[in-house]
Design a protein around this motif. Sequence first.
Motif, PDB file in Angstrom:
ATOM      1  N   THR A 283     -35.282 -47.734  -5.679  1.00  0.00           N
ATOM      2  CA  THR A 283     -36.404 -47.309  -6.353  1.00  0.00           C
ATOM      3  C   THR A 283     -36.073 -46.670  -7.822  1.00  0.00           C
ATOM      4  O   THR A 283     -37.030 -46.422  -8.504  1.00  0.00           O
ATOM      5  N   GLY A 284     -34.964 -47.080  -8.210  1.00  0.00           N
ATOM      6  CA  GLY A 284     -34.431 -46.342  -9.387  1.00  0.00           C
ATOM      7  C   GLY A 284     -35.059 -47.091 -10.592  1.00  0.00           C
ATOM      8  O   GLY A 284     -35.250 -46.494 -11.624  1.00  0.00           O
ATOM      9  N   PHE A 285     -35.425 -48.250 -10.719  1.00  0.00           N
ATOM     10  CA  PHE A 285     -36.175 -48.802 -11.920  1.00  0.00           C
ATOM     11  C   PHE A 285     -37.609 -48.147 -12.085  1.00  0.00           C
ATOM     12  O   PHE A 285     -38.237 -48.083 -13.126  1.00  0.00           O
ATOM     13  N   ALA A 286     -38.310 -47.749 -11.199  1.00  0.00           N
ATOM     14  CA  ALA A 286     -39.472 -46.958 -10.896  1.00  0.00           C
ATOM     15  C   ALA A 286     -39.072 -45.525 -11.899  1.00  0.00           C
ATOM     16  O   ALA A 286     -39.975 -45.087 -12.856  1.00  0.00           O
ATOM     17  N   SER A 287     -38.055 -44.983 -11.700  1.00  0.00           N
ATOM     18  CA  SER A 287     -37.480 -43.730 -12.486  1.00  0.00           C
ATOM     19  C   SER A 287     -37.316 -44.074 -13.892  1.00  0.00           C
ATOM     20  O   SER A 287     -37.751 -43.243 -14.724  1.00  0.00           O
ATOM     21  N   LEU A 288     -37.022 -45.293 -14.124  1.00  0.00           N
ATOM     22  CA  LEU A 288     -36.479 -45.840 -15.502  1.00  0.00           C
ATOM     23  C   LEU A 288     -37.869 -45.819 -16.232  1.00  0.00           C
ATOM     24  O   LEU A 288     -38.070 -45.196 -17.362  1.00  0.00           O
ATOM     25  N   GLY A 289     -38.908 -46.440 -15.778  1.00  0.00           N
ATOM     26  CA  GLY A 289     -40.234 -46.428 -16.255  1.00  0.00           C
ATOM     27  C   GLY A 289     -40.774 -44.843 -16.769  1.00  0.00           C
ATOM     28  O   GLY A 289     -41.184 -44.617 -17.993  1.00  0.00           O
ATOM     29  N   LYS A 290     -40.492 -44.197 -15.691  1.00  0.00           N
ATOM     30  CA  LYS A 290     -41.229 -42.637 -15.909  1.00  0.00           C
ATOM     31  C   LYS A 290     -40.107 -42.083 -16.977  1.00  0.00           C
ATOM     32  O   LYS A 290     -40.890 -41.409 -18.018  1.00  0.00           O
ATOM     33  N   VAL A 291     -38.905 -42.131 -17.199  1.00  0.00           N
ATOM     34  CA  VAL A 291     -38.250 -41.544 -18.067  1.00  0.00           C
ATOM     35  C   VAL A 291     -38.650 -42.057 -19.662  1.00  0.00           C
ATOM     36  O   VAL A 291     -38.813 -41.407 -20.607  1.00  0.00           O
ATOM     37  N   LEU A 292     -38.846 -43.392 -19.612  1.00  0.00           N
ATOM     38  CA  LEU A 292     -39.074 -43.984 -21.061  1.00  0.00           C
ATOM     39  C   LEU A 292     -40.402 -43.519 -21.501  1.00  0.00           C
ATOM     40  O   LEU A 292     -40.715 -43.439 -22.519  1.00  0.00           O
ATOM     41  N   ALA A 293     -41.446 -43.425 -20.531  1.00  0.00           N
ATOM     42  CA  ALA A 293     -42.764 -43.192 -20.732  1.00  0.00           C
ATOM     43  C   ALA A 293     -43.016 -41.457 -21.029  1.00  0.00           C
ATOM     44  O   ALA A 293     -43.998 -41.144 -21.488  1.00  0.00           O
ATOM     45  N   GLY A 294     -41.850 -40.653 -20.601  1.00  0.00           N
ATOM     46  CA  GLY A 294     -41.893 -39.329 -20.662  1.00  0.00           C
ATOM     47  C   GLY A 294     -42.656 -38.752 -19.548  1.00  0.00           C
ATOM     48  O   GLY A 294     -42.777 -37.429 -19.656  1.00  0.00           O
ATOM     49  N   GLU A 295     -43.044 -39.257 -18.586  1.00  0.00           N
ATOM     50  CA  GLU A 295     -43.531 -38.766 -17.285  1.00  0.00           C
ATOM     51  C   GLU A 295     -42.459 -37.790 -16.705  1.00  0.00           C
ATOM     52  O   GLU A 295     -42.671 -36.877 -15.990  1.00  0.00           O
ATOM     53  N   LEU A 296     -41.193 -38.135 -17.036  1.00  0.00           N
ATOM     54  CA  LEU A 296     -40.025 -37.539 -16.331  1.00  0.00           C
ATOM     55  C   LEU A 296     -39.117 -37.341 -17.643  1.00  0.00           C
ATOM     56  O   LEU A 296     -39.020 -38.080 -18.393  1.00  0.00           O
ATOM     57  N   ASN A 297     -38.684 -36.159 -17.547  1.00  0.00           N
ATOM     58  CA  ASN A 297     -37.508 -35.469 -18.453  1.00  0.00           C
ATOM     59  C   ASN A 297     -36.251 -35.869 -17.803  1.00  0.00           C
ATOM     60  O   ASN A 297     -35.831 -35.167 -16.973  1.00  0.00           O
ATOM     61  N   PRO A 298     -35.453 -36.821 -18.626  1.00  0.00           N
ATOM     62  CA  PRO A 298     -34.084 -37.030 -18.135  1.00  0.00           C
ATOM     63  C   PRO A 298     -33.299 -35.855 -17.926  1.00  0.00           C
ATOM     64  O   PRO A 298     -33.107 -34.913 -18.771  1.00  0.00           O
ATOM     65  N   SER A 299     -32.335 -35.804 -17.029  1.00  0.00           N
ATOM     66  CA  SER A 299     -31.624 -34.691 -16.881  1.00  0.00           C
ATOM     67  C   SER A 299     -30.066 -35.203 -16.378  1.00  0.00           C
ATOM     68  O   SER A 299     -29.018 -34.327 -15.934  1.00  0.00           O
ATOM     69  N   GLY A 300     -29.513 -36.416 -16.205  1.00  0.00           N
ATOM     70  CA  GLY A 300     -28.417 -37.067 -15.782  1.00  0.00           C
ATOM     71  C   GLY A 300     -27.502 -36.766 -16.814  1.00  0.00           C
ATOM     72  O   GLY A 300     -27.816 -36.771 -17.967  1.00  0.00           O
ATOM     73  N   LYS A 301     -26.169 -36.647 -16.281  1.00  0.00           N
ATOM     74  CA  LYS A 301     -25.041 -36.521 -17.114  1.00  0.00           C
ATOM     75  C   LYS A 301     -23.911 -37.484 -16.826  1.00  0.00           C
ATOM     76  O   LYS A 301     -23.851 -38.094 -15.542  1.00  0.00           O
ATOM     77  N   THR A 302     -23.177 -38.144 -17.811  1.00  0.00           N
ATOM     78  CA  THR A 302     -22.231 -38.937 -17.423  1.00  0.00           C
ATOM     79  C   THR A 302     -21.127 -38.528 -16.476  1.00  0.00           C
ATOM     80  O   THR A 302     -20.667 -37.120 -16.537  1.00  0.00           O
ATOM     81  N   VAL A 303     -20.568 -39.373 -15.686  1.00  0.00           N
ATOM     82  CA  VAL A 303     -19.356 -38.818 -14.609  1.00  0.00           C
ATOM     83  C   VAL A 303     -18.320 -39.629 -15.117  1.00  0.00           C
ATOM     84  O   VAL A 303     -17.148 -39.343 -14.480  1.00  0.00           O
ATOM     85  N   ASP A 304     -18.368 -40.411 -16.190  1.00  0.00           N
ATOM     86  CA  ASP A 304     -16.974 -40.889 -16.667  1.00  0.00           C
ATOM     87  C   ASP A 304     -17.104 -40.795 -18.275  1.00  0.00           C
ATOM     88  O   ASP A 304     -18.199 -41.036 -18.793  1.00  0.00           O
ATOM     89  N   LEU A 305     -16.157 -40.673 -18.961  1.00  0.00           N
ATOM     90  CA  LEU A 305     -16.193 -40.613 -20.505  1.00  0.00           C
ATOM     91  C   LEU A 305     -16.353 -42.359 -20.880  1.00  0.00           C
ATOM     92  O   LEU A 305     -15.735 -42.896 -20.210  1.00  0.00           O
ATOM     93  N   PHE A 306     -17.250 -42.335 -21.882  1.00  0.00           N
ATOM     94  CA  PHE A 306     -17.237 -43.532 -22.423  1.00  0.00           C
ATOM     95  C   PHE A 306     -16.537 -43.563 -23.867  1.00  0.00           C
ATOM     96  O   PHE A 306     -16.837 -43.236 -24.877  1.00  0.00           O
ATOM     97  N   ALA A 307     -15.564 -44.700 -23.278  1.00  0.00           N
ATOM     98  CA  ALA A 307     -14.545 -44.804 -24.745  1.00  0.00           C
ATOM     99  C   ALA A 307     -15.073 -46.061 -25.483  1.00  0.00           C
ATOM    100  O   ALA A 307     -15.770 -46.800 -25.011  1.00  0.00           O
ATOM    101  N   ALA A 308     -14.651 -45.737 -26.828  1.00  0.00           N
ATOM    102  CA  ALA A 308     -15.064 -46.756 -27.639  1.00  0.00           C
ATOM    103  C   ALA A 308     -14.547 -48.128 -27.375  1.00  0.00           C
ATOM    104  O   ALA A 308     -14.997 -49.088 -27.640  1.00  0.00           O
ATOM    105  N   ASP A 309     -13.138 -48.019 -26.746  1.00  0.00           N
ATOM    106  CA  ASP A 309     -12.495 -49.219 -26.502  1.00  0.00           C
ATOM    107  C   ASP A 309     -11.938 -49.088 -25.067  1.00  0.00           C
ATOM    108  O   ASP A 309     -11.168 -48.266 -24.898  1.00  0.00           O
ATOM    109  N   VAL A 310     -12.747 -49.725 -24.058  1.00  0.00           N
ATOM    110  CA  VAL A 310     -12.201 -49.370 -22.538  1.00  0.00           C
ATOM    111  C   VAL A 310     -10.817 -49.701 -22.253  1.00  0.00           C
ATOM    112  O   VAL A 310     -10.262 -49.470 -21.411  1.00  0.00           O
ATOM    113  N   LEU A 311     -10.228 -50.562 -23.036  1.00  0.00           N
ATOM    114  CA  LEU A 311      -9.078 -50.918 -22.983  1.00  0.00           C
ATOM    115  C   LEU A 311      -7.884 -49.931 -23.408  1.00  0.00           C
ATOM    116  O   LEU A 311      -6.691 -50.066 -23.109  1.00  0.00           O
TER     117      LEU A 311
END
Length: 953
Positions: A283-311
């Motif tokens: 059902t995750g893409f239903a949540s995506l629609g709600k987040v984009l529309a503002g029906e749902l306020n996002p509260s997720g946080k990253t669980v990995d650091l996003f490096a500029a260069d993953v290598l």
Amino acid sequence: MAGKSRKKFRIIMSSLLSLLLIVGVGANIALAYYSDVITSYFSKIDITTPEAQEARAHSEKITQLITDEGIVVLQNNDSMLPMTENKKVNVFGWSFTAPVYLGSGSGAADASTAVTPKAGLEAAGFEINEQLYNDYVATGIKRPVSGIEGYDWTIPEPVASEFYTEERMKQAAEFSDTAVIFIARAGGEGRDLPSVLDGPDTYDPNGSTMGPSGERFGNPDDLDPNKHYLELSTRELGMIDAVTKHFNKILLVVNSSNTFELDWVRDYSQIKSIVTVAGPGQTGFASLGKVLAGELNPSGKTVDLFAADVLDAPAMQNFGDYNYVIDNGNGSYSLAADKNNVPLTYVNYSEGIYIGYRYYETAAAVGAINYDEKVMFPFGHGLSYTTFNQEVVPGSLTWNDTDISAQVNVTNTGSVAGKEVVQLYYSAPYTGKIEKSSIELAAFAKTGLLEPGKSETVTLTFKVEDMASYDYKGAYSSTGSYVLEAGEYQLLLMKNSHDKIADVASQTLAEVVYNTDGRSSDQQTAVNQFDDLVTGMGSIESYLSREDGFANMDVLKTSDTYTVATEEGESQQVRGTIVDAAFVDYINSKRYDIPADKQENAPTTGADNGKKLSDYVGVDYNDESWNDLLDQMSVSDLVSLGTLGGYRTLEVTSVGKPATVDYDGPAGISALLSKDPMSGVAFPSETMLAQTWNIELAKAMGEAVGAEAVAYNVTGWYAPGVNIHRTAFSGRNFEYYSEDGLLSGKFAAEVTKGYQSHGGIAYMKHFALNDQENNRVKGVLTWSNEQAMREIYLRGFEYAVKEGDAHGAMSGFNSIGNTWAGASSALLKEVLRNEWGFKGIVNTDFFIQPSYPYMIADLAFRSGNDILLTGVAPFGVPTINEKSNDALWALRENAHNVLYTVANSNGIENRSSTDMPQWMVITIIVDIVVALGIIAGFYFVFRKRKPAAPAAA
């Protein structure tokens, strides 16, 4: 002449009937021999019962709650999100028509009825440019199907110059001034994602070309040795250029459980917002629609650091395919292999503890890197549509000799209701004796939904001993030990791993060496257990150190490139290290030598004590009365229970043990080997679950899967996956939580508790250091140091046992140093059972001989591996030396573990169906029909015919 013809006819027909009889008998013998695997193949999970339907409905609600909180907004410039007014959008990117719901292999689940991205957005009120969508569909591009048997790393996307014509872009611009770019990446069991797109990782079962373009490696314009799978492909880059040329309001959606490289976004100011959707499941893409529309306020946080260069991550210097090489002495080289011709492959964890945020935050702190250049998004980062204020409640801090506790008041200072994650970190003193990250996650909590202006106080606690580091070098104790070094310890309230909210407190602590009494959570003092495995031949000489600003970075290079001859007489280049014959002999001895017996007598077997397993429900594991029950088991019982453990535990009539059914996998119940695989509800990936930072949802997921398991008559669940996101490229990152051991362990513990609350057995996996897929079934030699092992790679499993009370574990395919994980008594007995207090079943990963000859059953049983996952039994089941006293005593101890665990599970209720499988019913009917036919045939062939009446005169 008529008599001779009749005789000849009888000979021919009786021969044919006899042959048919022999074939029928032989077929029945074969069917009986392979009855288990045939039954498994034709088995289905019954999802139609009222109990199953009720459980599935509940699971679908939980999946929605998880993805509601697990979607992460990484960037939101100019407050593009939420999109509450103009809801007409153009969605660019072929993957929008065929997204990645989870991954392939044992962690897959049935997503055939999952909410699509298009349906999710439309349900939230968005109007999609249908013409553009249909144009993507009309390309006929298909997502390559990759699985355990093979891989195609094609990145599906049309050729930019042909697809993004001025006419098409004009139509899109007239439809809406808003664009969404949708990019997806897949992963799966058996192969890691390619760090170089040079084409060798293509699987082709039919010998034909693969990929939508008909080229060997899919899109030929993406065959670039300077590119990798987690960056923009050539065609995607063309799409980005086309879209940014025509639109100034662009949202990027990244559909991947592996951290995607996003440094290129810096070059496009038109891309305002970035949202990441890890494997969304049902059902995750239903949540995506709600987040984009503002029906749902996002509260997720990253669980990995996003490096500029993953290598750029240190671990990437030693990740992938590495081989030990023999120098033939004549300028040529060959691959080293053990005595069963298994290539000797390896991976070096030379980075030590410095993976993910531990490296980047520490390197920035010591001035070794420019953080803003190297990091796109920190660990623990995620945006909201509201703002929060966090402050430590005055007077709430408690910091004594054993425990630390602080209360944090969180206030919603914005205009939209939302949830917030509170992150508490500590910084320990670095003396140079033990490696330390500059900052470590210590505790976390998530608020409930806070209305604007409302507050909530959360309490965060952890133990002082949790800040101790493991001294494997013996700087403080010759045996190795956890040590709380003397010096100043700082407690920090952080927005993420990099951005500080407040200094909470600091204390100068005295030195504490946990080498006598050990830590309070340990049942046996932790000392070096892996020296014999990870030191000596093949071991890493030195590890990355933060000393002098990571001055010894060159230790990460542990291989060179060699040209070796293949079996076909061709040559190939491999990365590796030269070894000699002594090293090969050394590995052979570690892998295959079975020690001589120490026990003079065999255990008692076949006794008639009148005991049944049902008598032992709730009986303490160490109660001596277990011996009376174990004495009743025959040698055959002991061997069968240990060797026939594929997706089940075996019925043992001598002790009244019922059979139990076990299934995969981390995203929900999955009958992987069935003819028509049916699965439970497809939960989101573990990465998505962890991104909620809400362990209550983890427990809810475990409870939901447990309820489904009860409805399906399943006891064992091969989950949760607790390995570490060591790099961005692991094929099974979607099956694991995070790069952080604490975060992973807390989620694993709650999922385990939830599942086992219904009486099931959760088999945490893959124990341990199974953090890459390449060469796993070759028993890849994984070299690390005990500090990194204990503080990172074992830590999640430790929480699953100590806090989650895990009743099962699955050992890995890989080797820890020189020893297969499934035959490591240091891992399975000393650490798992003796230190952590585990009382449960240890199963192997998929076991089939002779395919994986290094997986020696006798060594596994003696080392604490209770049962073998022989999933296609009786094919591939090993022969056990039943005359070995040590083997029988080991099997008896293992049987004790299995019986104790089943006795304290719902498996003791024998809920599984005892009805004869349908294929057996059909076989019996066919046997009866064929037998009657043969009998009738013999009757008609050999019946006496009446003599013909004499002819009339």
